[in-house]
Design a protein around this motif. Structure first.
Motif, PDB file in Angstrom:
ATOM      1  N   SER A  42       0.817  -1.218   0.000  1.00  0.00           N
ATOM      2  CA  SER A  42       0.000   0.000   0.000  1.00  0.00           C
ATOM      3  C   SER A  42       0.849   1.266   0.000  1.00  0.00           C
ATOM      4  N   LYS A  46      -1.962   1.691  -4.746  1.00  0.00           N
ATOM      5  CA  LYS A  46      -3.296   1.423  -4.196  1.00  0.00           C
ATOM      6  C   LYS A  46      -4.268   1.054  -5.304  1.00  0.00           C
ATOM      7  N   LEU A  50      -2.419  -3.801  -5.603  1.00  0.00           N
ATOM      8  CA  LEU A  50      -2.935  -4.018  -4.248  1.00  0.00           C
ATOM      9  C   LEU A  50      -4.131  -4.961  -4.261  1.00  0.00           C
ATOM     10  N   VAL A 121      -8.569  -2.813   3.813  1.00  0.00           N
ATOM     11  CA  VAL A 121      -8.156  -2.714   2.412  1.00  0.00           C
ATOM     12  C   VAL A 121      -9.132  -1.845   1.630  1.00  0.00           C
ATOM     13  N   ILE A 125      -7.705   1.241  -0.782  1.00  0.00           N
ATOM     14  CA  ILE A 125      -7.576   0.888  -2.191  1.00  0.00           C
ATOM     15  C   ILE A 125      -8.321   1.899  -3.052  1.00  0.00           C
TER      16      ILE A 125
END
Length: 419
Positions: A42, A46, A50, A121, A125
């Protein structure tokens, strides 16, 4: 990722009784590695990379759930197991039971932490991938591990009870001369539970211990009832002794929550145990009843019984075939409310009877119904006195827990990730 693969390839994991929350150290190691991998990735990107890493996390966690499944004791298979009657039966040692508890706790930890991983996440993201970040399938895998583990615990105890159930059928119930203390097989059952339950109560969370108790009660009660039919002739004295034993077994089962030091959900369990064991008590009171009232007593105390079951009771009372027939004929003529349930098994078979429903007054279609109800109440009163001289949920619960875990804002992974 190499560290993740290496962890999954390990054949054995240490069971550390002093580890945090009584989980397998490998499950905590797994998420520590995931944390490091996520932070490194990360910091660089992103986007797609990822998301690809997240897919790897999903695959690794599913593989870990499979590993947990593989650690559970398996039933006996092969020619030797079949020849010894152990085919499909699960044998567990005290250590096996502790390992199973660690697996339950580890699966719960992974279920909760994987959900928190997905939330973390999804927050970092790129937006276009956020909706695809989901751990529900992974969480389903760990929920299945929990269910299988708890069922395995019950099956292991069932196997331990085999010797005591066999010993019960070998007691010479037809020739006992007096009623004494509880029989040896009852002491055996008590020793088995006293050896296993304290550890299970200390290692399992209340909701999983309650699930275990419910499964145990739904197994032991019906099994004890069916085991009575496997005995040979039972005299009046023998029935009184067995009634004392039955009440002792019920007391032992009712004390399990206290033995495990988990009594918060004991009320429902106690009610279920009492209902299940009362069926065995009712059966013995039927056996104790005089021949001329045995049919009425059977209808009153076991309204869900079957003609085949009633015939077996006559055999247990020691009646000759010639004497049985007239009683059976009268019974079949006067018992329109008793029918063979769909899929019901003959006494002595392996099938377990359904949990008894609340006793209700049968609805009679003939004009003598009112008289039958009155006589039924009289029979119940008489039956209650029989043997007095001898006596001195489930899966949805942990789903609710895991759903509640999704709403927690202070879970282990969130703390881990923000550390």
């Amino acid at each position: 990722m190499e560290n993740l693969e290496k962890l999954l390839q390990e054949e054995t994991w240490d069971v550390e009784e002093g580890s945090q929350n009584n989980v397998l150290s490998s499950s905590m190691q797994l998420f520590l590695i995931i944390k490091r991998s996520l932070k490194r990735c990360s910091a660089l990107t992103k986007s797609q990379t990822l998301y690809n890493l997240f897919k790897v996390f999903q695959r690794v966690l599913k593989a870990y759930a499979t590993k947990l499944f593989a650690r559970l004791p398996k039933g006996g298979t092969g020619i030797v197991a079949a020849a010894t009657g152990m085919d499909g039966q699960i044998k567990t040692s005290d250590r096996d039971e502790r390992v199973i508890c660690y697996i339950v706790n580890s699966a719960e930890y992974c279920h909760k932490t994987s959900g928190e991983l997905a939330e973390s996440v999804a927050k970092i993201i790129d937006t276009q991938y956020a909706d695809q970040v989901d751990m529900s399938e992974v969480q389903d895998e760990f929920s299945a591990v929990i269910t299988k583990s708890l069922v395995t615990l019950v099956q292991g105890l069932e196997t331990k009870f085999d010797a005591e159930m066999a010993a019960m059928t070998r007691v010479p119930w037809g020739t006992l001369e007096s009623v004494g203390d509880q029989s040896g097989y009852v002491n055996g059952i008590n020793m088995i539970l006293s050896s296993s339950i304290p550890a299970l109560g200390s290692l399992l969370s209340p909701i999983y211990f309650q699930f275990f108790l419910d499964k145990l009660a739904s197994s032991v009660g019906p099994r004890f009832f069916m085991n009575i039919f496997k005995c040979k002739q039972i005299s009046e004295t023998g029935a009184q002794q067995m009634l004392l034993d039955t009440q002792a077994v019920k007391t032992i089962l009712l004390e399990i929550p206290s033995l495990g030091r988990q009594t918060s959900g004991a009320a429902g369990y106690s009610k279920f145990v009492s209902r299940e064991m009362s069926k065995a008590e009712a059966l013995l009171k039927v056996i104790l009843s005089p021949v001329d009232s045995v049919a009425d007593t059977y209808r009153a105390l076991l309204p869900e019984g079957t003609p085949m079951e009633f015939q077996r009771i006559l055999e247990l009372k020691g009646l000759k075939k010639s004497d049985q027939q007239s009683i059976l004929d009268d019974f079949n003529k006067g018992s329109p409310t008793i029918s063979q349930p769909s899929g019901a098994a003959a006494p002595g078979s392996q099938a377990m009877p359904q949990a008894p429903s609340a006793t209700t007054v049968p609805v009679m279609s003939n004009p003598a119904s009112a008289g039958y109800i009155a006589s039924r109440e009289d029979v119940l009163t008489r039956a209650a006195a029989l043997g007095r001289g001898a006596a001195t949920t489930g899966f949805k619960r942990f789903l609710a827990l895991t759903e509640a875990a999704k709403d927690r804002k202070d879970g282990p992974f969130r703390k881990l990730f923000n550390a």
